[in-house]
Scaffold this active site. Structure first.
Site, PDB file in Angstrom:
ATOM      1  N   ASP A 148      79.282 -10.497  94.859  1.00  0.00           N
ATOM      2  CA  ASP A 148      78.338 -10.177  95.509  1.00  0.00           C
ATOM      3  C   ASP A 148      78.413  -8.945  96.573  1.00  0.00           C
ATOM      4  O   ASP A 148      78.429  -8.335  97.323  1.00  0.00           O
ATOM      5  CB  ASP A 148      78.671 -10.807  97.127  1.00  0.00           C
ATOM      6  N   ASN A 386      89.432 -12.954  93.657  1.00  0.00           N
ATOM      7  CA  ASN A 386      88.418 -13.339  95.015  1.00  0.00           C
ATOM      8  C   ASN A 386      87.301 -14.556  94.274  1.00  0.00           C
ATOM      9  O   ASN A 386      87.239 -14.390  93.166  1.00  0.00           O
ATOM     10  CB  ASN A 386      87.235 -12.046  94.862  1.00  0.00           C
ATOM     11  N   GLU A 387      87.464 -16.180  94.329  1.00  0.00           N
ATOM     12  CA  GLU A 387      86.931 -17.152  94.287  1.00  0.00           C
ATOM     13  C   GLU A 387      86.824 -17.339  92.903  1.00  0.00           C
ATOM     14  O   GLU A 387      85.336 -17.125  92.678  1.00  0.00           O
ATOM     15  CB  GLU A 387      85.734 -16.690  95.629  1.00  0.00           C
ATOM     16  N   ASN A 437      88.526 -18.338 102.261  1.00  0.00           N
ATOM     17  CA  ASN A 437      87.391 -17.713 102.778  1.00  0.00           C
ATOM     18  C   ASN A 437      85.993 -19.376 103.067  1.00  0.00           C
ATOM     19  O   ASN A 437      86.191 -20.207 102.583  1.00  0.00           O
ATOM     20  CB  ASN A 437      86.219 -17.813 101.364  1.00  0.00           C
ATOM     21  N   TYR A 439      83.040 -20.636 105.102  1.00  0.00           N
ATOM     22  CA  TYR A 439      81.774 -20.550 105.787  1.00  0.00           C
ATOM     23  C   TYR A 439      81.098 -21.426 106.176  1.00  0.00           C
ATOM     24  O   TYR A 439      79.221 -21.432 106.027  1.00  0.00           O
ATOM     25  CB  TYR A 439      80.872 -19.898 103.959  1.00  0.00           C
ATOM     26  N   TYR A 443      76.716 -21.564 104.950  1.00  0.00           N
ATOM     27  CA  TYR A 443      76.487 -21.759 104.028  1.00  0.00           C
ATOM     28  C   TYR A 443      76.021 -23.543 104.181  1.00  0.00           C
ATOM     29  O   TYR A 443      75.307 -23.735 103.230  1.00  0.00           O
ATOM     30  CB  TYR A 443      77.388 -21.369 102.901  1.00  0.00           C
ATOM     31  N   GLU A 476      87.915 -14.533 104.760  1.00  0.00           N
ATOM     32  CA  GLU A 476      87.072 -14.612 105.132  1.00  0.00           C
ATOM     33  C   GLU A 476      85.738 -15.340 105.775  1.00  0.00           C
ATOM     34  O   GLU A 476      86.438 -16.843 105.496  1.00  0.00           O
ATOM     35  CB  GLU A 476      85.729 -14.833 103.782  1.00  0.00           C
ATOM     36  N   TRP A 521      84.860 -11.574 107.727  1.00  0.00           N
ATOM     37  CA  TRP A 521      83.459 -11.039 106.649  1.00  0.00           C
ATOM     38  C   TRP A 521      82.486 -11.002 107.485  1.00  0.00           C
ATOM     39  O   TRP A 521      81.760 -11.865 107.568  1.00  0.00           O
ATOM     40  CB  TRP A 521      83.841 -11.570 105.582  1.00  0.00           C
ATOM     41  N   LYS A 540      76.748  -9.347 107.302  1.00  0.00           N
ATOM     42  CA  LYS A 540      77.792 -10.020 107.890  1.00  0.00           C
ATOM     43  C   LYS A 540      78.681  -8.796 108.883  1.00  0.00           C
ATOM     44  O   LYS A 540      79.671  -9.531 108.995  1.00  0.00           O
ATOM     45  CB  LYS A 540      78.376 -10.982 106.699  1.00  0.00           C
TER      46      LYS A 540
END
Ligand code: GCB
Length: 577
Positions: A148, A386-387, A437, A439, A443, A476, A521, A540
């Site tokens: 992203d 990452n992820e 992370n 959210y 999300y 995050e 984040w 963000k």
């Protein structure tokens, strides 16, 4: 931070540039000189320097003319590129020097035999930033990336020529712990001759130690104990100079100063320790991203970033999602930031976990990253990915391979990766520190912060129960806010919602003694691929893309600058940054 006392010819400035959408340049021998060109500035990504290059992805050519003084004739010329995204091929005066794949690590070539001394020279570089699922990080097109952030192309970090004699310091590996133990390995390049001289200098230049030995081998290893050193920490980021010189008789052949910090990082009893004491990380995920210059962040902006982070009371950041520039990392050493150095392995999925070649490529990138930054006191941990979509045994195997690779390259630092799958992630058991992370409330549970925080709380508890011996870091959490958009009650995208989101999460974090820190984040808004869930930028940031504060920046200043004992139940003292 490393300073080479070598003649250097800086190649930053205006270069010639030509797009090659049909990829005909190599056949047409453009490496002997571009047939026509436009101006481009190096270092900086190409995309925003001309509106018609904005979304260009593919092959482009660069040319730069420069003069090399005749008095360097007896020296070896090296061409150093600190960062080119993504594939580079390099020619000097029509002779091919070599290539490199990977956008976030530096590379250099020995240009002996092709440089003309006392004359003009032509350096030509073919850059190809085509995205494929086999790139690191992977993607398919400008707006279909597995990561992203905007896919910027070009020569975006400094380029220079450096001159050495025929014997030189090729590499330097330093481990320095908070008790003063020093372990130095010097790799000598070129002819094996002369004498190596080491000195340790205090911050005010006082000689604390010295050692000399004849060079009999490519590798010279020195172990020593320095007395009375002050440990490096965010509160007191004291840097000593390790001075390494090569002498041949009366002549000084090479000279490198490595600015080092004495500090120890460990994971013990479920805690992350810095210099033997638990440490709590408060900071940000960030990006190297700025208008017009793209992935090149000018030094003045970096210094502003460090001052803003300090003013907010932060002590840490992760180099999301790739190793940052040398200058960026030098400043982290100097400002005393605790950095998680992340490899550019973002969004990996099954196709990658099954692919032996991809694993080899990933290991190579990791090795380049570790070699470039391993002597820095600021780097306290590595993040290998990452992820990743790591819900399978294959994925666990892949992460384990990366873990073992880093472990063997550097046994002194903990290793992590940032997980979005939480309890379903099969690779969490592999690493030393668990990074999550979160959210919920952005999300999912749109606009319902209470439900979001509750799910985040339950997720943390669940993962902690599964891995009770491991410290957990929230790498995050955050919400988007368009600066200037306000709402009461707070609604998504307003500055109030972002501030409320962060405050509510942090309130919950304060109850978790197994947490070893949290990173918001993110620090500043940054450019992303176009999509229905982004407004050109990822919003963000606590700061806008040009570093103006949003409401949340003020809210966080209050949270972060509370005594750490209030932020963290284990009663850590507040560190002045
Ligand atoms: C994430 C990613 C980061 C994104 C962020 C977001 O989990 O690690 O690269 O930018 O979420 O804003 O969606």
């Amino acid at each position: 931070m490393r300073i080479y006392y070598r003649p250097r010819l800086n190649l930053d400035g205006v270069w010639w540039f030509k797009l090659d959408p049909e990829d005909v340049g190599e056949n047409k021998k453009w490496f002997e000189g571009l047939p026509s060109s436009e101006d481009i500035y190096v270092p900086s990504s190409w995309n925003e320097q001309n509106p018609s290059w904005e979304s260009y992805m593919g092959v482009a050519w660069y040319e730069r003319r420069f003069f090399v003084p005749a008095e360097f004739r007896k020296m070896i010329p090296w061409i150093v590129f600190e960062g080119v995204n993504y594939r580079a091929k390099v020619w000097v005066n029509g002779a091919f020097l070599g290539g490199h794949e990977g956008g976030f690590t530096s590379f250099k070539f020995n240009a002996e035999g092709s440089i003309r001394f006392g004359e003009e020279n032509a350096l030509v570089v073919r850059v190809d930033d085509e995205l494929t699922p086999h790139n690191i990080p992977p993607g398919e097109s400008m707006n279909k990336t597995y990561f992203d952030f905007f896919h910027y192309g070009g020569i975006y970090r400094p380029v220079y020529l450096e001159f050495t004699k025929t014997t030189f310091i090729d590499d330097l590996k330093v481990v320095a712990d908070h008790r003063g133990h020093l372990d130095v390995e010097v790799e000598v390049g070129g002819e094996v001759l002369g004498e190596l001289a080491f000195k340790l200098l205090s911050p005010d230049g006082v000689e604390m130690m010295s050692h000399r030995e004849e060079i009999k081998d490519r590798r010279v290893h020195v172990r020593a104990k320095a007395r009375g050193v002050k440990p490096w920490s965010p509160e007191n980021p004291v840097l000593y100079k390790l001075r390494v010189k090569i002498h041949l008789g009366e002549d000084l052949i090479d000279w490198v100063d490595e600015h080092i910090g004495f500090r120890t990082v460990e994971v013990k009893g479920g805690k992350l320790l810095l210099n033997g004491k638990p440490v709590f990380l408060k900071g940000f995920g960030r990006h190297e991203d700025f208008p017009v210059t793209g992935k090149y962040v000018p030094g003045a902006v970096l210094i502003r970033d460090f001052n803003l982070m300090k003013s907010l009371g932060a002590n840490s950041f992760r180099t999301t999602h790739y190793p940052y520039s040398r200058l960026h990392m030098d400043l982290a050493d100097r400002y005393g930031f605790l950095v998680i150095l992340e490899a550019p392995l973002v969004g990996l999925r099954d196709v990658h976990f099954k692919d032996e070649k991809y694993l080899e490529k990933a290991k190579k990138v990791i090795e380049e990253m570790v070699r470039e930054h391993r002597n820095r006191p600021s780097v306290i941990m590595y993040s290998v990915a990452n992820e990743p979509l790591s819900s399978t045994d294959n994925a666990r195997g892949f992460i384990e391979e990366l873990y073992n690779h880093v472990r063997q390259l550097d046994p002194t630092r903990p290793i992590t990766f940032a997980s979005m799958l939480h309890a379903k992630d099969k690779a969490l058991g592999v690493v030393d520190v668990i990074s999550l992370n979160l959210y919920f409330g952005w999300y999912s549970h749109h606009g319902n912060l209470d439900a979001g925080v509750k799910e985040a709380d339950e997720t943390l508890e669940e993962v902690h129960k599964m891995y009770p011996g491991k410290p957990i870091l929230v790498t995050e959490f955050g919400a988007g806010a368009i600066n200037g958009l306000h709402s009461d009650p707070p609604e998504m995208w307003s500055e109030e919602y972002q501030a409320e989101f962060l405050r509510s999460y942090i309130k919950m974090f304060k109850q978790k003694s197994f947490l070893t820190g949290f990173h918001i984040w993110c620090f500043a808004d940054f450019k992303t691929p176009q999509s229905h869930f982004r407004t050109v930028l990822n919003r963000k940031g606590l700061f806008t893309r040009i570093r103006e504060p949003k409401l949340a920046a003020h809210a966080i200043r209050r949270e972060y600058s509370e005594k750490r004992s209030d932020v963290h139940p284990q009663g850590l003292k507040r560190g002045r940054l």
